[in-house]
Design a protein around this motif. Sequence first.
Motif, mmCIF file in Angstrom:
data_model
loop_
_atom_site.group_PDB
_atom_site.id
_atom_site.type_symbol
_atom_site.label_atom_id
_atom_site.label_comp_id
_atom_site.label_asym_id
_atom_site.label_seq_id
_atom_site.Cartn_x
_atom_site.Cartn_y
_atom_site.Cartn_z
ATOM 1 N N GLY A 1 0.929 -1.129 0.063
ATOM 2 C CA GLY A 1 -0.062 0.026 0.128
ATOM 3 C C GLY A 1 0.685 1.366 0.138
ATOM 4 O O GLY A 1 0.441 2.241 -0.618
ATOM 5 N N ASP A 2 1.832 1.194 0.711
ATOM 6 C CA ASP A 2 2.781 2.440 0.795
ATOM 7 C C ASP A 2 3.486 2.682 -0.640
ATOM 8 O O ASP A 2 3.541 4.064 -0.889
ATOM 9 C CB ASP A 2 3.894 2.367 1.842
ATOM 10 C CG ASP A 2 3.141 2.481 3.351
ATOM 11 O OD1 ASP A 2 2.177 2.991 3.401
ATOM 12 O OD2 ASP A 2 3.894 2.051 4.263
ATOM 13 N N ILE A 3 3.819 1.874 -1.130
ATOM 14 C CA ILE A 3 4.525 1.877 -2.643
ATOM 15 C C ILE A 3 3.389 2.577 -3.477
ATOM 16 O O ILE A 3 3.770 3.678 -4.261
ATOM 17 C CB ILE A 3 5.041 0.813 -3.119
ATOM 18 C CG1 ILE A 3 6.270 0.032 -2.096
ATOM 19 C CG2 ILE A 3 5.489 0.670 -4.493
ATOM 20 C CD1 ILE A 3 6.647 -1.212 -2.600
ATOM 21 N N ASP A 4 2.341 1.835 -3.492
ATOM 22 C CA ASP A 4 1.318 2.529 -4.437
ATOM 23 C C ASP A 4 0.829 4.096 -4.028
ATOM 24 O O ASP A 4 0.755 4.752 -4.943
ATOM 25 C CB ASP A 4 0.071 1.594 -4.423
ATOM 26 C CG ASP A 4 -0.732 1.693 -5.826
ATOM 27 O OD1 ASP A 4 -0.182 1.655 -6.674
ATOM 28 O OD2 ASP A 4 -1.982 2.151 -5.416
ATOM 29 N N ALA A 5 0.799 4.360 -2.891
ATOM 30 C CA ALA A 5 0.367 5.635 -2.322
ATOM 31 C C ALA A 5 1.496 6.417 -2.791
ATOM 32 O O ALA A 5 1.092 7.722 -3.178
ATOM 33 C CB ALA A 5 0.166 5.745 -0.992
ATOM 34 N N GLN A 6 2.735 6.200 -2.583
ATOM 35 C CA GLN A 6 3.618 7.177 -2.934
ATOM 36 C C GLN A 6 3.911 7.274 -4.339
ATOM 37 O O GLN A 6 4.153 8.363 -4.879
ATOM 38 C CB GLN A 6 5.077 6.672 -2.268
ATOM 39 C CG GLN A 6 5.152 6.772 -0.972
ATOM 40 C CD GLN A 6 5.027 8.200 -0.213
ATOM 41 O OE1 GLN A 6 5.570 9.009 -0.911
ATOM 42 N NE2 GLN A 6 4.245 8.491 0.949
ATOM 43 N N ALA A 7 3.510 6.217 -5.131
ATOM 44 C CA ALA A 7 3.865 6.285 -6.647
ATOM 45 C C ALA A 7 2.454 7.252 -7.148
ATOM 46 O O ALA A 7 2.869 8.070 -8.086
ATOM 47 C CB ALA A 7 3.345 4.884 -7.431
ATOM 48 N N ALA A 8 1.452 6.907 -6.348
ATOM 49 C CA ALA A 8 0.283 7.848 -6.926
ATOM 50 C C ALA A 8 0.411 9.561 -6.638
ATOM 51 O O ALA A 8 0.288 10.130 -7.381
ATOM 52 C CB ALA A 8 -0.963 7.388 -6.286
#
Length: 122
Positions: A102-109
């Motif tokens: 989740g954190d990776i996806d949130a940062q990429a977003a």
Amino acid sequence: MAKDLRIAYLLDFYGDMLTGTQREVTDAYYNQDLSLAEIAEDRDITRQGVRDAIKRAEQQLLEMEERLGLARRFQDMQKSLAAICDCAIAIQDLNAQNGAVGDIDAQAAKILALAQEIAVND
């Protein structure tokens, strides 16, 4: 007189630095697609006068871009922002394929949103 399509683009960046006449006739020729004769008739000047004003404006625009490079830098920034967006999307795709942290996806977003915001504001 062959049209150099770079001039219309440079006019957006440096048009305010030209004289009023140069800006108006160059805009009419490049952006409104009027002929030299049409511009001359509209402004009640000779066709040669219109041509001379456009040629001087073209030279000044090209010189300003050579000295300042604003249009080139803008294009470079747009390309870089597009590459950043592509990378952020690739990170999201790889993350989804490998467990969806989740954190990776949130940062990429967040990266994607910021890059798009910058691109829109320029």
